[in-house]
Design a protein around this motif. Structure first.
Motif, PDB file in Angstrom:
ATOM      1  N   PHE A  82       8.126   2.549  10.607  1.00 40.22           N
ATOM      2  CA  PHE A  82       7.155   1.465  10.476  1.00 40.22           C
ATOM      3  C   PHE A  82       5.807   2.014   9.998  1.00 40.22           C
ATOM      4  O   PHE A  82       5.198   1.491   9.053  1.00 40.22           O
ATOM      5  N   ALA A  83       5.335   3.066  10.664  1.00 35.48           N
ATOM      6  CA  ALA A  83       4.025   3.623  10.334  1.00 35.48           C
ATOM      7  C   ALA A  83       3.991   4.145   8.904  1.00 35.48           C
ATOM      8  O   ALA A  83       3.024   3.918   8.160  1.00 35.48           O
ATOM      9  N   ALA A  84       5.040   4.845   8.487  1.00 37.68           N
ATOM     10  CA  ALA A  84       5.080   5.411   7.139  1.00 37.68           C
ATOM     11  C   ALA A  84       5.139   4.323   6.077  1.00 37.68           C
ATOM     12  O   ALA A  84       4.475   4.409   5.037  1.00 37.68           O
ATOM     13  N   ALA A  85       5.940   3.294   6.337  1.00 40.53           N
ATOM     14  CA  ALA A  85       6.064   2.211   5.361  1.00 40.53           C
ATOM     15  C   ALA A  85       4.744   1.462   5.198  1.00 40.53           C
ATOM     16  O   ALA A  85       4.346   1.108   4.080  1.00 40.53           O
ATOM     17  N   LYS A  86       4.058   1.232   6.306  1.00 45.11           N
ATOM     18  CA  LYS A  86       2.758   0.554   6.237  1.00 45.11           C
ATOM     19  C   LYS A  86       1.743   1.426   5.500  1.00 45.11           C
ATOM     20  O   LYS A  86       0.999   0.945   4.634  1.00 45.11           O
ATOM     21  N   SER A  87       1.728   2.713   5.832  1.00 41.45           N
ATOM     22  CA  SER A  87       0.792   3.627   5.191  1.00 41.45           C
ATOM     23  C   SER A  87       1.076   3.755   3.700  1.00 41.45           C
ATOM     24  O   SER A  87       0.156   3.877   2.881  1.00 41.45           O
ATOM     25  N   GLY A  88       2.357   3.706   3.342  1.00 41.17           N
ATOM     26  CA  GLY A  88       2.742   3.864   1.952  1.00 41.17           C
ATOM     27  C   GLY A  88       2.697   2.589   1.131  1.00 41.17           C
ATOM     28  O   GLY A  88       2.990   2.622  -0.073  1.00 41.17           O
ATOM     29  N   GLY A  89       2.360   1.481   1.757  1.00 40.87           N
ATOM     30  CA  GLY A  89       2.240   0.233   1.023  1.00 40.87           C
ATOM     31  C   GLY A  89       3.563  -0.416   0.661  1.00 40.87           C
ATOM     32  O   GLY A  89       3.634  -1.229  -0.275  1.00 40.87           O
ATOM     33  N   LEU A  90       4.635  -0.100   1.405  1.00 42.17           N
ATOM     34  CA  LEU A  90       5.931  -0.698   1.146  1.00 42.17           C
ATOM     35  C   LEU A  90       6.017  -2.102   1.747  1.00 42.17           C
ATOM     36  O   LEU A  90       5.321  -2.415   2.714  1.00 42.17           O
ATOM     37  N   THR A  91       6.871  -2.916   1.181  1.00 41.49           N
ATOM     38  CA  THR A  91       7.240  -4.169   1.838  1.00 41.49           C
ATOM     39  C   THR A  91       7.961  -3.832   3.130  1.00 41.49           C
ATOM     40  O   THR A  91       8.795  -2.918   3.168  1.00 41.49           O
ATOM     41  N   VAL A  92       7.634  -4.540   4.203  1.00 43.27           N
ATOM     42  CA  VAL A  92       8.295  -4.346   5.492  1.00 43.27           C
ATOM     43  C   VAL A  92       8.843  -5.686   5.955  1.00 43.27           C
ATOM     44  O   VAL A  92       8.123  -6.688   5.957  1.00 43.27           O
ATOM     45  N   ALA A  93      10.110  -5.691   6.317  1.00 43.21           N
ATOM     46  CA  ALA A  93      10.740  -6.915   6.793  1.00 43.21           C
ATOM     47  C   ALA A  93      11.512  -6.642   8.070  1.00 43.21           C
ATOM     48  O   ALA A  93      12.071  -5.553   8.264  1.00 43.21           O
ATOM     49  N   VAL A  94      11.536  -7.635   8.945  1.00 44.95           N
ATOM     50  CA  VAL A  94      12.287  -7.563  10.193  1.00 44.95           C
ATOM     51  C   VAL A  94      13.301  -8.702  10.201  1.00 44.95           C
ATOM     52  O   VAL A  94      12.962  -9.852   9.921  1.00 44.95           O
TER      53      VAL A  94
END
Length: 284
Positions: free
Chosen positions: A114-126
């Protein structure tokens, strides 16, 4: 009174003690089942060696190596069922999934993703799993569906009712709420059995130009594998993070072992959390 003919799964007002008893019973049963499997191993060292042998990557793989490279603008981290009932000792399934969750350090690894995806600007979905009172009116169920309904797993009061939702088994793990509740993470509609065919995950990914998925969450041989299969069929490139998922260990079999085999056979890539973090950071 409930509105359907089969009252076995109903949680009527005033029946909470019985529900709590069922939750405790399944936790106890799960612990007993796990213990029964472990007694066949004579020492902790032998147990560790056996687990490592079972889950280790093959020394001489027959299948081609992955060539998947992440493209930031087209990549989404998709986390399935990051909920208390699966990932916390307070959850109803901990007795049977807890050893696997603990062994693979899943709670921490999902948090790192979660932290890496947010930091990297990726789309995140749950992709969450919820059951409403109307879902308990189903006339037929598979084995795990019967179990989930009977123990009140992922239960909510209704699709428009959040009464008692906070910190219930259906709620998200507290460790992840800063990432999930930031008004940027896509929380799709609930899947009802295992795969995303019954929710809007594919639509939400397509609308964001996503073609690559990094997949994590619970549980390995059920919802994670089902999501992987459907996303592959829908034309996505899918990498499964093998130590950001876990599964039940029952007399019927080791769900994680079953899943890891199919991940290797079908996914475009199978990565460790450490490997996935490096690839997310390097994505262009």
């Amino acid at each position: 009174m409930c509105s359907h003919d089969d009252h076995r799964h109903c949680d009527h007002a005033g029946s909470e003690p019985a529900g709590l008893t069922r939750r405790k019973a399944i936790l106890s049963a799960g612990v007993a089942a796990t213990a029964a499997l472990s007694v066949a191993l004579s020492t902790p060292a032998e147990a560790a060696a056996s687990k490592n042998d079972k889950y280790a990557d093959p020394k001489e793989p027959a299948l081609p190596a992955s060539t998947m490279q992440l493209r930031k603008a087209e990549t989404a981290l998709v986390v399935i069922d990051p909920q208390i009932d699966f990932l916390s000792p307070k959850g109803v399934t901990w007795g049977v999934v807890g050893p696997s969750v603990t062994e693979h350090n899943v709670v921490s690894n999902i948090g790192k993703l979660f932290a890496a995806a947010k930091s990297g600007g990726l789309t995140v979905a749950v992709s969450p799993h919820y059951y409403y009172p109307t879902d308990h009116g189903w006339k037929f169920e598979g084995a795990l569906e019967k179990l989930m309904h009977s123990i009140g797993m992922f239960d909510r009061k209704g699709p428009l009712d959040l009464t008692d939702f906070r910190n219930s088994g259906a709620d998200f793990m507290p460790e992840y709420k800063e990432y999930i509740e930031d008004n940027k993470t896509v929380i799709v509609s609930p899947h009802k059995v295992y795969g995303p065919e019954t929710n809007d995950l594919v639509l939400q990914l397509r609308k964001r130009g996503v073609s690559q998925v990094v997949l994590a969450g619970m549980s390995a041989n059920l919802c994670v594998e089902s999501h992987m299969r459907e996303l592959l069929e829908q034309g996505f490139e899918v990498a499964v993070v093998k130590d950001a998922t876990a599964a039940a260990i029952l007399p019927e079999g080791d769900g994680y072992l079953a899943a890891i085999t199919n991940f290797r056979y079908m996914a475009n890539a199978v990565w460790s959390t450490e490997d996935a973090l490096g690839r997310i950071a390097a994505a262009q």
